[in-house]
Design a protein around this motif. Sequence first.
Motif, PDB file in Angstrom:
ATOM      1  N   SER A 115       0.829  -1.206   0.000  1.00  0.00           N
ATOM      2  CA  SER A 115       0.000   0.000   0.000  1.00  0.00           C
ATOM      3  C   SER A 115       0.863   1.257   0.000  1.00  0.00           C
ATOM      4  CB  SER A 115      -0.894   0.010   1.241  1.00  0.00           C
ATOM      5  OG  SER A 115      -0.103   0.154   2.416  1.00  0.00           O
ATOM      6  N   PRO A 116       0.254   2.403  -0.326  1.00  0.00           N
ATOM      7  CA  PRO A 116       0.993   3.675  -0.197  1.00  0.00           C
ATOM      8  C   PRO A 116       1.501   3.911   1.219  1.00  0.00           C
ATOM      9  CG  PRO A 116      -0.996   3.991  -1.501  1.00  0.00           C
ATOM     10  CD  PRO A 116      -1.072   2.600  -0.937  1.00  0.00           C
ATOM     11  N   SER A 117       0.761   3.409   2.210  1.00  0.00           N
ATOM     12  CA  SER A 117       1.205   3.590   3.598  1.00  0.00           C
ATOM     13  C   SER A 117       2.482   2.803   3.871  1.00  0.00           C
ATOM     14  CB  SER A 117       0.103   3.153   4.566  1.00  0.00           C
ATOM     15  OG  SER A 117      -1.015   4.002   4.476  1.00  0.00           O
ATOM     16  N   GLU A 118       2.617   1.626   3.268  1.00  0.00           N
ATOM     17  CA  GLU A 118       3.852   0.868   3.444  1.00  0.00           C
ATOM     18  C   GLU A 118       5.023   1.626   2.819  1.00  0.00           C
ATOM     19  OE1 GLU A 118       5.212  -3.742   3.004  1.00  0.00           O
ATOM     20  OE2 GLU A 118       4.574  -2.733   1.151  1.00  0.00           O
ATOM     21  N   HIS A 119       4.779   2.218   1.670  1.00  0.00           N
ATOM     22  CA  HIS A 119       5.820   3.024   1.026  1.00  0.00           C
ATOM     23  C   HIS A 119       6.181   4.219   1.903  1.00  0.00           C
ATOM     24  CE1 HIS A 119       8.190   4.917  -2.102  1.00  0.00           C
ATOM     25  NE2 HIS A 119       7.439   6.013  -2.023  1.00  0.00           N
ATOM     26  N   ALA A 120       5.170   4.865   2.498  1.00  0.00           N
ATOM     27  CA  ALA A 120       5.420   6.009   3.372  1.00  0.00           C
ATOM     28  C   ALA A 120       6.219   5.594   4.603  1.00  0.00           C
ATOM     29  CB  ALA A 120       4.100   6.656   3.773  1.00  0.00           C
ATOM     30  N   LEU A 121       5.951   4.393   5.144  1.00  0.00           N
ATOM     31  CA  LEU A 121       6.731   3.908   6.286  1.00  0.00           C
ATOM     32  C   LEU A 121       8.191   3.719   5.906  1.00  0.00           C
ATOM     33  CD1 LEU A 121       4.710   1.248   8.361  1.00  0.00           C
ATOM     34  CD2 LEU A 121       5.420   3.541   9.037  1.00  0.00           C
ATOM     35  N   ARG A 122       8.425   3.238   4.702  1.00  0.00           N
ATOM     36  CA  ARG A 122       9.802   3.074   4.254  1.00  0.00           C
ATOM     37  C   ARG A 122      10.504   4.425   4.155  1.00  0.00           C
ATOM     38  NH1 ARG A 122       8.618  -1.277  -0.609  1.00  0.00           N
ATOM     39  NH2 ARG A 122       8.265  -3.111   0.724  1.00  0.00           N
ATOM     40  N   LEU A 123       9.772   5.419   3.651  1.00  0.00           N
ATOM     41  CA  LEU A 123      10.337   6.761   3.603  1.00  0.00           C
ATOM     42  C   LEU A 123      10.642   7.286   5.006  1.00  0.00           C
ATOM     43  CD1 LEU A 123       8.157   8.522   0.866  1.00  0.00           C
ATOM     44  CD2 LEU A 123      10.532   7.741   0.672  1.00  0.00           C
ATOM     45  N   LEU A 124       9.724   6.994   5.948  1.00  0.00           N
ATOM     46  CA  LEU A 124       9.923   7.429   7.329  1.00  0.00           C
ATOM     47  C   LEU A 124      11.158   6.759   7.918  1.00  0.00           C
ATOM     48  CD1 LEU A 124       8.674   9.144   9.617  1.00  0.00           C
ATOM     49  CD2 LEU A 124       7.395   7.108  10.320  1.00  0.00           C
ATOM     50  N   ALA A 125      11.350   5.476   7.596  1.00  0.00           N
ATOM     51  CA  ALA A 125      12.520   4.754   8.098  1.00  0.00           C
ATOM     52  C   ALA A 125      13.803   5.339   7.550  1.00  0.00           C
ATOM     53  CB  ALA A 125      12.407   3.277   7.738  1.00  0.00           C
ATOM     54  N   SER A 126      13.814   5.712   6.268  1.00  0.00           N
ATOM     55  CA  SER A 126      15.025   6.281   5.679  1.00  0.00           C
ATOM     56  C   SER A 126      15.272   7.701   6.174  1.00  0.00           C
ATOM     57  CB  SER A 126      14.925   6.263   4.148  1.00  0.00           C
ATOM     58  OG  SER A 126      13.850   7.081   3.702  1.00  0.00           O
ATOM     59  N   TRP A 127      14.180   8.427   6.454  1.00  0.00           N
ATOM     60  CA  TRP A 127      14.323   9.798   6.960  1.00  0.00           C
ATOM     61  C   TRP A 127      14.896   9.808   8.369  1.00  0.00           C
ATOM     62  CZ3 TRP A 127      11.250  11.851  11.066  1.00  0.00           C
ATOM     63  CH2 TRP A 127      11.457  13.207  11.326  1.00  0.00           C
ATOM     64  N   SER A 128      14.461   8.833   9.178  1.00  0.00           N
ATOM     65  CA  SER A 128      14.937   8.762  10.557  1.00  0.00           C
ATOM     66  C   SER A 128      16.206   7.932  10.580  1.00  0.00           C
ATOM     67  CB  SER A 128      13.871   8.125  11.452  1.00  0.00           C
ATOM     68  OG  SER A 128      14.343   7.975  12.760  1.00  0.00           O
ATOM     69  N   SER A 129      17.332   8.580  10.685  1.00  0.00           N
ATOM     70  CA  SER A 129      18.614   7.892  10.567  1.00  0.00           C
ATOM     71  C   SER A 129      19.275   7.613  11.903  1.00  0.00           C
ATOM     72  CB  SER A 129      19.577   8.731   9.707  1.00  0.00           C
ATOM     73  OG  SER A 129      19.752  10.016  10.287  1.00  0.00           O
ATOM     74  N   GLU A 130      18.567   7.894  13.019  1.00  0.00           N
ATOM     75  CA  GLU A 130      19.174   7.666  14.333  1.00  0.00           C
ATOM     76  C   GLU A 130      19.354   6.173  14.569  1.00  0.00           C
ATOM     77  OE1 GLU A 130      16.594   7.924  17.839  1.00  0.00           O
ATOM     78  OE2 GLU A 130      15.061   8.702  16.497  1.00  0.00           O
ATOM     79  N   PRO A 131      20.246   5.756  15.445  1.00  0.00           N
ATOM     80  CA  PRO A 131      20.415   4.341  15.763  1.00  0.00           C
ATOM     81  C   PRO A 131      19.115   3.747  16.292  1.00  0.00           C
ATOM     82  CG  PRO A 131      22.250   5.632  16.639  1.00  0.00           C
ATOM     83  CD  PRO A 131      21.208   6.609  16.161  1.00  0.00           C
ATOM     84  N   ALA A 132      18.996   2.448  16.203  1.00  0.00           N
ATOM     85  CA  ALA A 132      17.735   1.784  16.547  1.00  0.00           C
ATOM     86  C   ALA A 132      17.554   1.528  18.027  1.00  0.00           C
ATOM     87  CB  ALA A 132      17.656   0.438  15.795  1.00  0.00           C
ATOM     88  N   ALA A 133      18.440   2.050  18.894  1.00  0.00           N
ATOM     89  CA  ALA A 133      18.288   1.829  20.330  1.00  0.00           C
ATOM     90  C   ALA A 133      16.947   2.307  20.831  1.00  0.00           C
ATOM     91  CB  ALA A 133      19.411   2.532  21.102  1.00  0.00           C
ATOM     92  N   VAL A 134      16.340   1.592  21.757  1.00  0.00           N
ATOM     93  CA  VAL A 134      14.997   1.910  22.203  1.00  0.00           C
ATOM     94  C   VAL A 134      14.933   2.281  23.674  1.00  0.00           C
ATOM     95  CG1 VAL A 134      13.965   0.405  20.482  1.00  0.00           C
ATOM     96  CG2 VAL A 134      14.495  -0.507  22.745  1.00  0.00           C
ATOM     97  N   ARG A 135      16.019   2.165  24.406  1.00  0.00           N
ATOM     98  CA  ARG A 135      15.954   2.428  25.840  1.00  0.00           C
ATOM     99  C   ARG A 135      15.851   3.933  26.095  1.00  0.00           C
ATOM    100  NH1 ARG A 135      18.531  -1.977  24.815  1.00  0.00           N
ATOM    101  NH2 ARG A 135      18.453  -3.809  26.155  1.00  0.00           N
TER     102      ARG A 135
END
Length: 297
Positions: free
Chosen positions: A269-289
Amino acid sequence: MTDPSSGAGGNTELREFLRSRRARITPEEAGLSAQPGARRVPGLRREEVAQLAGVSVDYYVRLERGRHVNVSETVLDALARALRLDDTERSHLFDVARPTRRRSRPMPPQRVRPGLYRVLDLLSDTPALILGRRMDVLAANRMARALYTDFEALPHRERNMIRFMFLDEAARSLYVDWESAARSTVASLHLYAGRQPDDTRLAELIGELSLHDKDFRRWWADHDVHRRTYGAKDYHHPVVGGLTLSYETFSSDGDPDQVLGIHTAEPGSPSEHALRLLASWSSEPAAVRLPGPASTG
């Protein structure tokens, strides 16, 4: 927040919840014959609820005034049927009618298990976060921070989803239907309040939101309750645009007030594509704590 089981007014939460539920049902919806003449109250009268529940009018009046301490399960079941309560409302009725005794000690801190942190680490391409008591944000992955806000940058007491919803202007433009999302969030908080009537930090949160937002005050007074399970929400993100995301929630067996929420998009879906864009835009490390204690109580 008023202690629902004490004070001259009796069980305040039980009183207001019963009043709000009977105000929403007409005699016809309850299966009663229409009576001639004008009605002075919206919905059902007290005597009509008593009739439907099979209890005396005097008993129901005292119950609605919060004067009964040891109301039986049979009576609560009858009231739930009379008022056409759904499963979530019925559970809330039992919670507020028979509140647990006030704790002599503060609530213990909530801590996220290492295994749940690893789950968030693995969910690198979709927003996921862990909410605790009062909708405190205990942990959030990179994608959740990119979708909502950088909870890590906030003071500990402000890492809270309902505070974000009402006190951060960005939330009102993020949700396409902000009112619907906000109302369901208030209803979820009200469900928690029924289980934890002596949570002093909850009382502080309700007081702060009531002071600063008229919508919160109005919707809190409705006494609606909602259990977070699954569903979908539409977003308009300032970077990637429109998103329709489904969400699923999972409760922790070790801490029922700790919930993992995962957001997903329809494959292709377009939303899946938008999530991929969001993932590439957010370049911070994946740490969650989130630094420091997850929750102080």
